[in-house]
Design a protein around this motif. Structure first.
Motif, PDB file in Angstrom:
ATOM      1  N   THR A 165       0.864  -1.180   0.000  1.00  0.00           N
ATOM      2  CA  THR A 165       0.000   0.000   0.000  1.00  0.00           C
ATOM      3  C   THR A 165       0.896   1.223   0.000  1.00  0.00           C
ATOM      4  N   ALA A 166       0.600   2.185  -0.868  1.00  0.00           N
ATOM      5  CA  ALA A 166       1.341   3.443  -0.903  1.00  0.00           C
ATOM      6  C   ALA A 166       0.432   4.560  -0.416  1.00  0.00           C
ATOM      7  N   VAL A 167       0.802   5.200   0.679  1.00  0.00           N
ATOM      8  CA  VAL A 167       0.022   6.301   1.240  1.00  0.00           C
ATOM      9  C   VAL A 167       0.537   7.602   0.623  1.00  0.00           C
ATOM     10  N   ARG A 168      -0.383   8.372   0.010  1.00  0.00           N
ATOM     11  CA  ARG A 168      -0.018   9.594  -0.715  1.00  0.00           C
ATOM     12  C   ARG A 168      -0.526  10.835   0.008  1.00  0.00           C
ATOM     13  N   PRO A 169       0.284  11.422   0.867  1.00  0.00           N
ATOM     14  CA  PRO A 169      -0.146  12.641   1.556  1.00  0.00           C
ATOM     15  C   PRO A 169      -0.005  13.874   0.681  1.00  0.00           C
ATOM     16  N   VAL A 170      -0.790  14.902   1.034  1.00  0.00           N
ATOM     17  CA  VAL A 170      -0.624  16.228   0.447  1.00  0.00           C
ATOM     18  C   VAL A 170       0.507  16.927   1.208  1.00  0.00           C
ATOM     19  N   GLN A 171       0.579  18.251   1.173  1.00  0.00           N
ATOM     20  CA  GLN A 171       1.688  18.964   1.816  1.00  0.00           C
ATOM     21  C   GLN A 171       1.727  18.685   3.317  1.00  0.00           C
ATOM     22  N   LEU A 172       2.915  18.327   3.800  1.00  0.00           N
ATOM     23  CA  LEU A 172       3.083  17.937   5.201  1.00  0.00           C
ATOM     24  C   LEU A 172       3.309  19.138   6.100  1.00  0.00           C
ATOM     25  N   THR A 173       2.784  19.047   7.324  1.00  0.00           N
ATOM     26  CA  THR A 173       3.030  20.071   8.327  1.00  0.00           C
ATOM     27  C   THR A 173       3.529  19.402   9.604  1.00  0.00           C
ATOM     28  N   GLY A 174       4.140  20.213  10.473  1.00  0.00           N
ATOM     29  CA  GLY A 174       4.637  19.705  11.750  1.00  0.00           C
ATOM     30  C   GLY A 174       3.688  19.943  12.900  1.00  0.00           C
ATOM     31  N   LYS A 175       2.444  20.239  12.598  1.00  0.00           N
ATOM     32  CA  LYS A 175       1.454  20.501  13.653  1.00  0.00           C
ATOM     33  C   LYS A 175       1.098  19.220  14.397  1.00  0.00           C
ATOM     34  N   PRO A 176       0.454  19.354  15.561  1.00  0.00           N
ATOM     35  CA  PRO A 176       0.035  18.168  16.319  1.00  0.00           C
ATOM     36  C   PRO A 176      -0.976  17.343  15.523  1.00  0.00           C
ATOM     37  N   PRO A 177      -1.130  16.074  15.866  1.00  0.00           N
ATOM     38  CA  PRO A 177      -2.107  15.237  15.158  1.00  0.00           C
ATOM     39  C   PRO A 177      -3.519  15.758  15.347  1.00  0.00           C
ATOM     40  N   THR A 178      -4.327  15.621  14.317  1.00  0.00           N
ATOM     41  CA  THR A 178      -5.724  16.057  14.412  1.00  0.00           C
ATOM     42  C   THR A 178      -6.658  14.890  14.705  1.00  0.00           C
ATOM     43  N   GLY A 179      -6.290  13.692  14.199  1.00  0.00           N
ATOM     44  CA  GLY A 179      -7.185  12.543  14.342  1.00  0.00           C
ATOM     45  C   GLY A 179      -8.419  12.668  13.477  1.00  0.00           C
ATOM     46  N   ARG A 180      -8.464  13.706  12.636  1.00  0.00           N
ATOM     47  CA  ARG A 180      -9.659  13.933  11.803  1.00  0.00           C
ATOM     48  C   ARG A 180      -9.322  13.905  10.313  1.00  0.00           C
ATOM     49  N   TYR A 181      -8.199  13.308   9.982  1.00  0.00           N
ATOM     50  CA  TYR A 181      -7.801  13.293   8.581  1.00  0.00           C
ATOM     51  C   TYR A 181      -8.739  12.415   7.747  1.00  0.00           C
ATOM     52  N   ARG A 182      -8.740  12.701   6.451  1.00  0.00           N
ATOM     53  CA  ARG A 182      -9.572  11.953   5.509  1.00  0.00           C
ATOM     54  C   ARG A 182      -8.692  11.066   4.631  1.00  0.00           C
TER      55      ARG A 182
END
Length: 222
Positions: A165-182
């Motif tokens: 499986t290849a996970v393709r993120p958009v632009q990365l940030t160093g912010k804390p986790p949101t737990g609400r990603y799509r």
């Protein structure tokens, strides 16, 4: 679960190591410099993926239930590391009889040509006009070697015969986790511009237990 993590000292890799260990997984970290993962309670294997002997890498993955790779080019100058490292990881997994592999790619890779996909779609079906027609073409013009490297990596995955499986993120940030990603299978996320590295690390762990993602890419965005 017994995991082997490559690229464990990078931005996503360190978070992945922390999250996997906190979740109770038995984690082997593979890094060039063990000092960068000092304090990791699990096994640490010192190896440069581009020069390590095959036996070292096979030993690092031997007995693992799954392998996760956060290896990627940090700049155009280091482009090539993802495809070369992943090819060696695949070879090691075959030798050790390990089948599950999850890696980090990038959202623009779906429209980046490679020998295995010489004519990809001009726009990802999940991208809205600005991203697909304006921003990503600009990014690919400036970061072409990096996206080419990741596209070659995905070619290697498709030819591997493994449950990848290849996970393709958009632009990365160093912010804390949101737990609400799509997330979305085989496409990017409409309106997705950013995602935290911590959320990507969480996604990498989650898809390990999602057999429906094997042989597919997963788009991720906040």
């Amino acid at each position: 679960m017994k995991l082997t993590v490559f690229g464990a000292s990078g931005g996503i890799g360190r978070l992945l190591l922390e999250q996997a260990t906190a979740a109770g997984h038995d984690v082997t970290a593979v890094v060039r410099d063990p000092a960068k993962v000092a304090g990791h309670p699990g096994r640490v294997v010192s190896a440069d993926l581009l020069t390590a002997a095959p036996a070292i890498l096979a030993g690092a993955v031997s007995g693992a239930d799954a392998v996760v790779s956060a290896v990627g080019p940090a700049s155009n100058a280091t482009a090539g590391v993802a495809s070369q490292a992943t090819t060696k990881i695949i070879r090691a997994m075959r030798e050790a009889g390990v089948r599950r592999l999850v890696v980090v790619s990038a959202a623009p890779v779906g429209t980046t040509p490679a020998p295995g996909r010489p004519q990809p779609p001009r726009r990802d079906p999940g991208d809205r006009f600005f991203l697909g027609a304006v921003l990503y073409p600009i990014l690919k013009a400036f970061l072409r070697p990096q996206y080419r490297d990741l596209a070659l990596m995905e070619d290697a995955l498709r030819d591997s015969g493994l449950d990848w499986t290849a996970v393709r993120p958009v632009q990365l940030t160093g912010k804390p986790p949101t737990g609400r990603y799509r997330t979305a299978l085989d496409r990017n996320l409409p309106g997705g511009r950013y995602v935290t590295r911590a959320d990507v690390a969480d996604c990498l762990l989650r898809v390990l237990d999602q057999p429906e993602t094997a042989g597919h890419t997963v788009g991720i965005a906040d």
